[in-house]
Design an enzyme around this catalytic site. Structure first.
Site, PDB file in Angstrom:
ATOM      1  N   SER A  65     -25.375 -29.345  13.464  1.00 58.09           N
ATOM      2  CA  SER A  65     -25.840 -30.602  14.048  1.00 58.09           C
ATOM      3  C   SER A  65     -25.565 -30.713  15.554  1.00 58.09           C
ATOM      4  O   SER A  65     -26.053 -29.911  16.330  1.00 58.09           O
ATOM      5  CB  SER A  65     -25.181 -31.735  13.264  1.00 58.09           C
ATOM      6  N   GLU A 370     -25.814 -45.419  11.504  1.00 53.52           N
ATOM      7  CA  GLU A 370     -24.541 -45.244  12.179  1.00 53.52           C
ATOM      8  C   GLU A 370     -24.814 -45.533  13.647  1.00 53.52           C
ATOM      9  O   GLU A 370     -25.931 -45.313  14.130  1.00 53.52           O
ATOM     10  CB  GLU A 370     -24.041 -43.810  12.014  1.00 53.52           C
TER      11      GLU A 370
HETATM   12  P1  NG1 Z   1     -16.799 -37.375  11.964  1.00 55.85           P
HETATM   13  O1  NG1 Z   1     -16.499 -36.126  12.723  1.00 55.85           O
HETATM   14  O2  NG1 Z   1     -16.263 -37.423  10.550  1.00 55.85           O
HETATM   15  O3  NG1 Z   1     -16.462 -38.591  12.751  1.00 55.85           O
HETATM   16  C1  NG1 Z   1     -19.356 -37.333  12.737  1.00 55.85           C
HETATM   17  C2  NG1 Z   1     -19.914 -38.713  12.987  1.00 55.85           C
HETATM   18  C3  NG1 Z   1     -20.441 -39.275  11.682  1.00 55.85           C
HETATM   19  C4  NG1 Z   1     -21.463 -38.338  11.048  1.00 55.85           C
HETATM   20  C5  NG1 Z   1     -20.901 -36.916  10.984  1.00 55.85           C
HETATM   21  C6  NG1 Z   1     -21.893 -35.911  10.497  1.00 55.85           C
HETATM   22  C7  NG1 Z   1     -19.138 -40.395  14.566  1.00 55.85           C
HETATM   23  C8  NG1 Z   1     -18.016 -41.236  15.027  1.00 55.85           C
HETATM   24  N1  NG1 Z   1     -18.899 -39.606  13.516  1.00 55.85           N
HETATM   25  O4  NG1 Z   1     -18.373 -37.431  11.748  1.00 55.85           O
HETATM   26  O5  NG1 Z   1     -20.980 -40.527  11.914  1.00 55.85           O
HETATM   27  O6  NG1 Z   1     -22.684 -38.387  11.736  1.00 55.85           O
HETATM   28  O7  NG1 Z   1     -20.389 -36.489  12.239  1.00 55.85           O
HETATM   29  O8  NG1 Z   1     -22.720 -35.373  11.462  1.00 55.85           O
HETATM   30  O9  NG1 Z   1     -20.214 -40.459  15.160  1.00 55.85           O
HETATM   31 ZN    ZN Z   2     -27.384 -33.980  13.205  1.00 53.17          ZN
END
Ligand code: NG1
Ligand code: ZN
Length: 541
Positions: A65, A370
């Site tokens: 990602s 989100e």
């Molecule tokens: P983590 O690393 O658990 O905070 C991040 C994003 C999630 C989600 C995941 C998956 C933030 C604060 N956290 O997770 O919302 O998108 O990556 O890609 O943006």
């Molecule tokens: Zn992504």
């Protein structure tokens, strides 16, 4: 049958070469790409078992990602396009970590416990992002699938949402759409053009936008879209794959740094869009005449969409239940606006789209986003039926008919299977066009509270545990009380901490009314973590 069935899976090429414990986290396995080959092989095996267990096609996506190029990862996609079921995440974690000599035993165990009929055919649809490590990892996954005689459809370079879409199309025998990339582009582009109509521009809305594709696989999808959209949208593409992936560009960079990505020209008040490396997140932004940067993130998109749906429901005379789902990262300004002005029910759930998706299913029309721009809208089948029938009702007034037809059509513009940067962008463009708004007009609906995110490295991030949708910290003992004390010093202050599920760090979120205070609050809380949770490296300052 079990013992024979698994006899071909021993493959020295994919022996476990890394002994650190690895967990199926917020978005699958994600870490440095050079330690993932055996994990991919094992996930290929697991995807076959999952397909047999569900008697449906399973998706396997290779991507990290928004992470930088050296990382990679994998996520499995369940038959209805959802993230892998929670109990199987534990199974996946266990399988990824066992010794090679235990592999057959563990697979046999899974098939017995999950009551899997091993004679059921299995189908796995694979896809990968544009990372250099992705082809090698794909080969490992394919080897795993083949070792258990699974049927493979490899889509090659695709965005994560395209893979989700195709998995659902296959499992619904085409009812959700044609299970091809052409089907995907054509479905979204056709409905976008038809809702928008012949008028490219409307009042303050113009069809020109600058798009930052993070140098990821989304750039390929955007180029394809341009062929299908023709001149319905004038996209200027930047970070189209010629630079380094997610490096000072892409949706995560723009959201977290709150600044322009590399290469996007600073043109006053021009609508700009950033997507992330696998094109499942999108944020909007612009710079004003004073060269000040303005971010319109997932919360903004969610509120724009919620207001639009509410309006269409009211105008069409339908009384379906609309709801919005956020996480603790949602800006307090957006939550107040949704509850007090839009008066749409709003729920808060832990980070990770699987939690948002699940909660959104409770509403007839569930909007979830989100703050980072990952989200979509989902409709109950019954709600879709009601909307479709309503639009056909001869007794409706002209205004009711127009609104319910729009509502019916807009469903096809949305990739309900998962957050999809490009489908979300087309939805935002549709709404802005319908309202005749430019990006400034859109931003006027409410004010974001100044906010800041920080990362803290600690010895073991899992000593931080939380409750109440991650808004309250349970351990280490005493940390929450200290955070409360820090927050109480700032007007409209709010802060929370949680271990990341995708990086080996603890995240800090802080917001408050005064822009000059927000940094102080974030650093104060970051220092508390550093002290109470065994920080490593330099102390936050
Ligand atoms: P983590 O690393 O658990 O905070 C991040 C994003 C999630 C989600 C995941 C998956 C933030 C604060 N956290 O997770 O919302 O998108 O990556 O890609 O943006
Ligand atoms: Zn992504």
């Amino acid at each position: 049958m079990e013992s024979n069935y698994f006899q071909n899976i021993v493959n020295a090429e994919y022996n476990r070469k890394y002994d650190k414990y690895i967990t199926y986290g917020t978005a699958g396995f994600r870490t440095k790409s050079n330690v993932l080959e055996h994990v991919l092989y094992r996930m290929g095996l697991l995807a076959v078992l999952r397909s047999k267990a569900t008697r449906a096609a399973i998706g396997l996506m290779i991507t990290a990602s928004h992470n930088l190029e050296p990382d990679n990862g994998i996520k499995l996609i369940d038959p209805a396009g959802e993230m892998l079921e929670a109990s199987w995440e534990t199974i996946a974690t266990n399988l990824a970590n066992v010794q090679d000599s235990d592999l057959i035993h563990v697979l046999t165990d899974i098939s017995i416990k999950e009551n899997i009929d091993l004679s059921t055919p299995a189908k796995v649809i694979t896809g990968r992002d544009s990372r250099k490590s992705s082809p090698i990892l794909l080969n490992a996954a394919l080897a795993g699938i083949r070792a258990l005689n699974g049927n493979i459809t490899d889509l090659g370079l695709v965005t994560t949402p395209q893979l989700h879409y195709i998995v659902v199309c296959i499992n619904t025998n085409g009812a959700y759409g044609d299970p091809t990339l052409q089907g995907y582009y054509s479905k979204l582009a056709t409905v976008f053009k038809s809702i928008k109509g012949a008028e490219k521009n409307n009042k303050k809305y113009t069809s020109v936008l600058n798009l930052d594709a993070a140098n990821g696989v989304g750039a390929i999808a955007v180029k394809e879209f341009q062929r299908y959209l023709m001149d319905a949208l004038d996209i200027n593409l930047f970070n189209d794959g010629s630079g380094s992936l997610n490096h000072m560009c892409g949706a995560d960079y723009v959201k977290v740094q709150q600044t322009m990505p590399l290469n996007i020209p600073s043109e006053t008040n021009v609508r700009c869009v950033s997507i992330d490396g696998d094109a499942d997140r999108v944020v909007y932004f612009y710079v004003d005449e004073n060269n000040k940067f303005h971010l319109l993130d997932g919360d903004r998109i969610a509120t724009l969409v919620a207001a639009y749906f509410k309006e269409l429901l009211t105008m069409s005379g339908l009384s379906l239940q609309l709801g919005l789902v956020q996480t603790a990262y949602a800006n307090g300004g957006s939550t107040d606006y949704i509850s007090n002005v839009l008066q749409v029910p709003v729920a808060c759930v832990p980070t990770g789209v699987k939690h948002l998706h699940k909660k959104a299913l409770e509403f007839d029309i569930g909007i979830y986003f989100e703050a980072n721009g990952h989200g979509t809208v989902i409709f109950k089948d019954t709600a879709k039926e009601v909307i479709k029938n309503h639009a056909k009702n001869e007794k409706l007034s002209e205004a009711q008919k127009t609104a319910s037809t729009k509502l019916k059509d807009v469903i096809d513009l949305i990739n309900e299977t998962v957050g999809d940067a490009l489908s979300d962008m087309l939805l935002v463009e549709t709404i802005l066009h319908a309202k005749g708004w430019d990006i400034i007009e859109w931003e006027r609906s409410y004010n974001d509270l100044p906010n800041k995110q920080l990362k803290v490295s600690v010895r073991d991030r899992n000593i931080i545990t939380t409750t109440n949708a991650e808004r309250h910290c349970l351990t280490p003992v005493g940390l929450q009380e200290e955070i409360d004390k820090a927050v109480s010093k700032y007007s409209r202050g709010r802060s929370f901490v949680r271990p990341s599920g995708t990086e080996d760090i603890v995240r800090v979120y802080a917001e408050c009314e005064n822009p000059s205070d927000v940094n102080k609050l974030a650093v104060e809380v970051a220092s508390l973590i550093y002290r109470l949770a065994d920080g490593v490296g330099p102390e936050p300052s």
